[in-house]
Design an enzyme around this catalytic site. Sequence first.
Site, PDB file in Angstrom:
ATOM      1  CG  ASP A   7      -1.580   1.233   1.556  1.00  2.00           C
ATOM      2  OD1 ASP A   7      -2.239   1.768   0.641  1.00  2.00           O
ATOM      3  OD2 ASP A   7      -1.463   1.726   2.698  1.00  2.00           O
ATOM      4  CG  LEU A   8       1.470   4.135  -2.981  1.00  3.03           C
ATOM      5  CD1 LEU A   8       1.030   5.114  -4.069  1.00  3.03           C
ATOM      6  CD2 LEU A   8       2.998   4.181  -2.852  1.00  3.03           C
ATOM      7  CB  SER A 234      -6.316   1.587   6.085  1.00  2.00           C
ATOM      8  OG  SER A 234      -7.495   2.165   6.568  1.00  2.00           O
TER       9      SER A 234
HETATM   10 CA    CA Z   1      -3.162   3.156   3.394  1.00  2.00          CA
END
Ligand code: CA
Length: 286
Positions: A7-8, A234
Amino acid sequence: MKLIAIDLDGTLLGRQDQISRKNATAIKRAQALGVEVAIATGRTYREAVDFCRQAGITAHVISSNGALVHSQAGRKLLAVTIDKQTTAHIVSWLEENRYYYEVSAEGAIWSPEYGRQWLEQEIQQFEQSNPLQDLSQLRSEAGKIYRSIKLVDRYQQILEKNDSYYKVYVFAANAMRVKAGYAKFGDSEDLTVVSSMDHNFELMNRAASKGNGLKTLAETLGISVDRAVAIGDSYNDVSMFEAAGFSVAMGNARADIKKNCNMVTDTNENHGVANAVEHLMQLYYG
Ligand code: CA
C-alpha cells in the site's frame, strides 16, 4: 515469497508523502532476488507511477483500490469500471447531500468546482462543533485532496467526459456522514464501499478490490497468490490481506487491523516496509 503487494499512504509513504531511500533500497533488493513487487493503492495509476519514479523504482501497480491493474512495463492487465448510469446515481446523491467528491476516470480525476467550498464549510463546521478533538488526521486527509484534479462548473459535465469510471472518492469530516454513505451504497449489488482513512469512503465496482487485483496480477505472473505478501495499514487493505498467503500490518495501523495480520512491522515513519521486507528476505532467502 514470490510477490509483495505494498500500500502507499500510511505504508510505503512517510509523512512527507515520499518513499524513503531505505524503503526503495529494500524493494530493489527484493526485485534483484527475483521477487515481484506491486504497489496497491487507492490512488490513481498515474500518481503511483510518479511516486515510484521519484524514488527510482519500478513496480507493478494495483490502483484505484483494485479497479485497475498494470504490469511493471505499463501493460493494462485489468480494468473494472462503474458504468455511466451507476456513476450518475452516485453523483446525484452526493450532490443532494453536499459531499465533496472526486470521480476517477481514464486519464483524469474530475470534481465540481463548488465542491471545494462545500469541503471548506464542512471542515469549518466540524472544527467548531468539536473544539476539543485532535484534528490532525482530518487536516492530513483534507491536505491530500488538492492534487491534480480537473474542475468542472456543473457536475453533469463529469458524466459527459467518459462512458465508465474507476472510482468515486468522497470526503466526510463527520463520522455520521461516512456512515450515511455506507448505509446508502453498502448493500448495492453493483458497488463496493471501502475507506482508506477515517474521513472518507470510496465507491468502486463490486468486483474491484485490492485483493482481486492481487489475484489477477499473481495469475498473470504465474505465481500462486499463497506465495504473495501484502503490506498495508487500513480497511481497504483487508481484501489483499485475505488474498495473500502472508499479511503484514504497519505499526501505525489500527489495533483491529494488526490483530488479523500475520506480522506487525514498524510505522511508516520508521521505514516499516523496508524492515518487513528485509526480515522476510532473511527468512526466505537467508
Ligand atoms: Ca493506506
